[in-house]
Design an enzyme around this catalytic site. Structure first.
Site, mmCIF file in Angstrom:
data_model
loop_
_atom_site.group_PDB
_atom_site.id
_atom_site.type_symbol
_atom_site.label_atom_id
_atom_site.label_comp_id
_atom_site.label_asym_id
_atom_site.label_seq_id
_atom_site.Cartn_x
_atom_site.Cartn_y
_atom_site.Cartn_z
ATOM 1 N N GLU A 198 0.632 -0.984 0.256
ATOM 2 C CA GLU A 198 -0.285 0.048 -0.173
ATOM 3 C C GLU A 198 0.815 1.163 -0.181
ATOM 4 O O GLU A 198 0.099 2.724 0.081
ATOM 5 C CB GLU A 198 -1.034 -0.141 1.306
ATOM 6 C CG GLU A 198 -1.978 -1.461 1.004
ATOM 7 C CD GLU A 198 -3.024 -1.305 2.577
ATOM 8 O OE1 GLU A 198 -3.903 -0.995 2.537
ATOM 9 O OE2 GLU A 198 -2.400 -2.163 3.026
ATOM 10 N N ARG A 200 5.364 2.077 -1.108
ATOM 11 C CA ARG A 200 6.406 2.917 -2.195
ATOM 12 C C ARG A 200 7.808 1.867 -2.044
ATOM 13 O O ARG A 200 8.143 1.522 -1.201
ATOM 14 C CB ARG A 200 6.525 4.053 -2.429
ATOM 15 C CG ARG A 200 7.726 4.708 -3.562
ATOM 16 C CD ARG A 200 8.125 5.969 -3.952
ATOM 17 N NE ARG A 200 8.367 6.072 -2.988
ATOM 18 C CZ ARG A 200 8.679 7.502 -2.146
ATOM 19 N NH1 ARG A 200 7.546 7.760 -2.066
ATOM 20 N NH2 ARG A 200 9.752 7.653 -0.634
ATOM 21 N N SER A 218 7.261 4.393 2.836
ATOM 22 C CA SER A 218 7.533 5.361 1.871
ATOM 23 C C SER A 218 9.139 4.042 2.631
ATOM 24 O O SER A 218 9.487 4.058 3.279
ATOM 25 C CB SER A 218 8.357 5.955 1.633
ATOM 26 O OG SER A 218 9.638 6.078 0.632
#
Length: 316
Positions: A198, A200, A218
């Site tokens: 969900e 990066r 991230s």
């Protein structure tokens, strides 16, 4: 010893002779036309289906031509056709991320207008749009980039991708992986087992089986020039929503929602304060932030965060 890979497919070439893309219908390890291919009849199938003739697309101002190529994957890509073969090897799961040479991929590829009609040279875009409108159609430009969507070239088995724009060609997605609408996976990166994405996954990053990259999370990559270390996440890890890491995680780690741990982050441990890089790759850690002092803390995990929902990751 060299490691050779081969591919056969179709390349799109613009009016200036630059290759916009290459789609490989057939590919594998070894050199094109090897004895194993001949024994299995693959070479005859390719020649019968691919042929030798190029086709001109007057609307897009391009020529589509057959390609047969063999490359040494331990050397940097020598051409767009070479780079596209490597991207296909990754997305077809014939090579795992970081196992073949991908340095120089950006330099080998051309920036392309990706449209509903296929790749178009940016310098020909206005003329192509005019031709399409005169024919009663419409041209939609999905993006201007060197990398296309993976699903326009390769559709791996057993995965779910909510938004195809979020996964680049060259991503490696293992069976059971789910990429949700705001998830993203770059090239030469991906999942080695069933995972929830969900957040990066940057270029070069590998995520282990059973791990969850939470919404907005991230994972730092090295493409931007900010660093050279590539990051790995072990198995059964959890990155909380809007968290981030610039260090690797071993198995069974968790990072609190909203917490970003970089290589230089001071982290309180049972053995005193350490830099994040000193904890890189260690397993069984829970990273949290003290709500009163703001101090980042890493401590042994006392319990599991749970596990992925089996129904969501069945690949059906």
């Amino acid at each position: 010893m060299t490691r050779m890979a081969w591919g056969a497919g179709l390349a799109t070439v613009d009016s200036n002779g630059s290759t916009l893309d290459t789609w490989y219908r057939w590919l594998g390890w070894g050199e094109f036309g090897n004895n194993e291919m001949d024994v299995k009849g693959i070479s005859r199938e390719i020649e019968a289906e691919l042929g030798l003739r190029s086709v001109v697309d007057d609307i897009r101002k391009v020529t589509v031509r057959p390609v047969r190529i063999s490359v040494d994957v331990d050397l940097a890509p020598a051409s767009p056709e070479d780079a596209y073969l490597r991207l296909h090897l990754l997305s077809h799961r014939l090579a795992v991320p970081r196992s073949i040479m991908m340095d120089g991929t950006f330099g080998a590829l051309n920036n392309v207008a990706w449209t509903n009609l296929g790749p178009v040279a940016i310098h020909d875009l206005d003329n192509v749009r005019l031709a399409v409108k005169k024919a009663g159609g419409a041209l939609s430009v999905h993006g201007l980039d060197k990398f296309p969507r993976m699903t326009d070239y390769v559709v791996p088995t057993g995965v779910r991708i909510a938004d195809a724009d979020r996964v680049r060609l060259g991503a490696y997605l293992a069976e059971g992986t789910t990429v949700m609408h705001e998830g993203f996976c770059n090239f030469n990166a991906g999942t080695l087992g069933a995972s929830m994405v969900e957040g990066r996954i940057s270029a070069g990053v590998i995520v282990g089986d059973g791990s969850d990259v939470g919404g907005g999370a991230s994972i730092m990559g090295s493409l931007s020039g900010g660093g050279t270390e590539v990051i790995s996440i072990g198995e059964r890890c959890l990155l909380g929503a809007n968290s981030g890491i610039g260090i690797s995680l071993g198995d069974d780690c968790a990072v609190e929602a909203g917490l970003y741990v970089t290589a230089s982050t001071p982290v309180m441990t049972p053995d005193g304060v350490k830099k994040g890089r000193e904890l890189s790759g260690m397993g069984g850690l829970l990273f949290i932030r003290d709500g009163q002092t703001g101090q980042v803390i890493a401590r042994p995990r006392s319990r599991s965060w749970g596990e992925l929902n089996a129904e969501l990751h069945s690949g059906q």
